[in-house]
Design a protein around this motif. Sequence first.
Motif, PDB file in Angstrom:
ATOM      1  N   ILE A 187       0.827  -1.177  -0.083  1.00 39.23           N
ATOM      2  CA  ILE A 187       0.098  -0.188  -0.101  1.00 39.23           C
ATOM      3  C   ILE A 187       0.790   1.202  -0.069  1.00 39.23           C
ATOM      4  CG2 ILE A 187      -0.096   0.141   2.490  1.00 39.23           C
ATOM      5  CD1 ILE A 187      -3.024   1.051  -0.081  1.00 39.23           C
ATOM      6  N   ASP A 188       1.918   1.368   0.613  1.00 43.60           N
ATOM      7  CA  ASP A 188       2.793   2.379   0.859  1.00 43.60           C
ATOM      8  C   ASP A 188       3.575   2.908  -0.595  1.00 43.60           C
ATOM      9  OD1 ASP A 188       2.567   3.060   3.564  1.00 43.60           O
ATOM     10  OD2 ASP A 188       3.824   1.404   3.801  1.00 43.60           O
ATOM     11  N   GLU A 189       3.860   1.796  -1.198  1.00 48.28           N
ATOM     12  CA  GLU A 189       4.297   2.067  -2.739  1.00 48.28           C
ATOM     13  C   GLU A 189       3.320   2.540  -3.611  1.00 48.28           C
ATOM     14  OE1 GLU A 189       6.957  -0.930  -0.224  1.00 48.28           O
ATOM     15  OE2 GLU A 189       4.677  -0.687  -0.809  1.00 48.28           O
ATOM     16  N   THR A 203      -3.809   0.374  -8.805  1.00 51.30           N
ATOM     17  CA  THR A 203      -4.137  -0.886  -8.649  1.00 51.30           C
ATOM     18  C   THR A 203      -2.501  -1.789  -8.173  1.00 51.30           C
ATOM     19  OG1 THR A 203      -4.038  -1.736 -10.681  1.00 51.30           O
ATOM     20  CG2 THR A 203      -6.237  -1.175  -9.747  1.00 51.30           C
ATOM     21  N   PHE A 204      -2.590  -2.639  -7.273  1.00 52.86           N
ATOM     22  CA  PHE A 204      -1.408  -3.225  -6.942  1.00 52.86           C
ATOM     23  C   PHE A 204      -1.909  -4.814  -6.384  1.00 52.86           C
ATOM     24  CE2 PHE A 204      -2.668  -1.105  -3.146  1.00 52.86           C
ATOM     25  CZ  PHE A 204      -2.390  -2.162  -2.110  1.00 52.86           C
ATOM     26  N   ASN A 205      -1.068  -5.690  -6.427  1.00 55.43           N
ATOM     27  CA  ASN A 205      -1.337  -7.111  -6.019  1.00 55.43           C
ATOM     28  C   ASN A 205      -0.906  -7.193  -4.542  1.00 55.43           C
ATOM     29  OD1 ASN A 205      -2.813  -7.923  -8.426  1.00 55.43           O
ATOM     30  ND2 ASN A 205      -0.737  -8.585  -9.288  1.00 55.43           N
ATOM     31  N   ILE A 210      -5.665  -5.016  -5.478  1.00 55.44           N
ATOM     32  CA  ILE A 210      -6.379  -4.224  -4.655  1.00 55.44           C
ATOM     33  C   ILE A 210      -6.303  -2.892  -5.658  1.00 55.44           C
ATOM     34  CG2 ILE A 210      -6.027  -2.844  -2.669  1.00 55.44           C
ATOM     35  CD1 ILE A 210      -6.227  -5.896  -2.400  1.00 55.44           C
ATOM     36  N   THR A 211      -7.703  -2.272  -5.412  1.00 53.91           N
ATOM     37  CA  THR A 211      -7.744  -0.674  -6.171  1.00 53.91           C
ATOM     38  C   THR A 211      -8.018   0.143  -5.178  1.00 53.91           C
ATOM     39  OG1 THR A 211      -9.024  -1.846  -7.889  1.00 53.91           O
ATOM     40  CG2 THR A 211      -9.239   0.416  -7.609  1.00 53.91           C
ATOM     41  N   VAL A 212      -6.908   1.221  -5.111  1.00 60.52           N
ATOM     42  CA  VAL A 212      -6.902   2.134  -3.945  1.00 60.52           C
ATOM     43  C   VAL A 212      -7.232   3.539  -4.514  1.00 60.52           C
ATOM     44  CG1 VAL A 212      -4.430   2.274  -4.183  1.00 60.52           C
ATOM     45  CG2 VAL A 212      -5.648   3.303  -2.299  1.00 60.52           C
TER      46      VAL A 212
END
Length: 488
Positions: free
Chosen positions: A201-203, A215-217, A232-234
């Motif tokens: 989440i931080d990156e 988005t990231f996994n 994950i969609t933030v």
Amino acid sequence: MKSTVEKLSPTRAKVTISVAPEELKPSITHAYGHIAEDINIPGFRKGKVPPAIIDQRVGKSAVLEHAVNESLDGFYRSAVTEHKLRPLGRPEADIVAWPSDKDFSGDLELAIEVDVRPEIDMPNYSGLKLTVDAVEVSDEEVAEELDNLRSRFGTLVTVDRPATTGDFVQIDLIAAISGVEVDNATGISYEVGSGDLIDGIDEALDSLSAGETTTFNSNLMGGDHEGETAEITVTVGAVKERELPTADDDFAQIASEFDTIAELTESLKGQVERSKVFGQGTQAREKLVEQLLESVEVPIPAAIIEDEVRRHLEGENRLEDAEHRAEVTEASEKTFRQQILLDTIAEAEKVQVSQDELTQYLIQGAAQYGMDPSEFVQALSGNGQIPSMVAEVARNKALAIALGKAEVVDSNGDSVDLSEFVAIADEASDVASDEDDDEIAEDDSNAAEVEAEVDAEVEAIKAAEAKAEKAAKAKAAAAKKKAAAAKK
């Protein structure tokens, strides 16, 4: 009952037990009573079936087996007590010879193998010289403490720029697996860089502005899909930075009992210094244990270590990770050697554990796990772990006594005062003799008393905390009122 012990290795013993018919007879009688309660025979009330009828319907061999199974643990424990063995693991019992299943004549012969605590030579810890880091407090460390205090009184201000480490962001999260949404959360306030939400989440948030989405996994940390990888969609709703109050006399009066920033700064310097002195105590204990372990040979029971390693790896679902297995094995062996060392010192120094000491240790343990103290004690009691907690307190006291007999200097060659971290053996013994009624034995029979003591102590702590919180709120309210008046 006759018993002998054969030492198979420094950590393994074989106990041979011979039980005469008259010694097994009470167990036979008890077995008949148990079986009478369990079977239904027409014409006889439950529990009133005569032994002769039980022999006809069930058989004497079943009665004998029941009696032996019921009494096996008692015979084993009696032999352990007689020979002053210190078992470490579960015993492996073999019935070498059974009494006759015709008339119960003949001896019951048992052979029981069990891992036992190894005997080690007492290391010489009197006069050992230990060198620890000198306490030196830099201006930067004091400034960092002051900034930490200022941050507690800071305010969050919305900014129009990309987020960076230390900022607070308001975010919405959606987790999807194979394109199907499995979880979501909205309006979360999160400090970028804290690392306490979800991996990655931080990156993902770094350089993201309000209104932007990425988005990231990552592996999910809970719920029905715990451990599974999801996309994950933030979405960032707002970026806020912490605005710190000016470090001046007004701030000192609001944030502390001091009137000037100079006094507050000097107090913070003292706090940093005390923290480093505590670090010296921790370092001295670690170095003492290392030196003592180098001076003694502590045999390792392979089976005990293997069981511990397997439990650890199963809990992490990493049974096939050979590299991690080697790391866990090394750590488990070191822990075992340290425990045996401190147990030996505790016995030599006649260390005893009081009810109050155990209570304080359990309350601290509950806080570390974020659990209610009563629930923590109940969990330990349910798993039969109260004795291990008593042993751990005794080890801590033994280490404190050994540290009190060592010479501790810092890297500058100056003597270090670690009086807060040591104990004097003679004083410890005197206290123990004065508190015999409060001494805790290493068994689980007093779990209810321990729980009651913990409850009482927790209530006292809560009352004190409530009183302190009330006073702090009153002080904060007065400070805010003073600050508002100053602005006017």
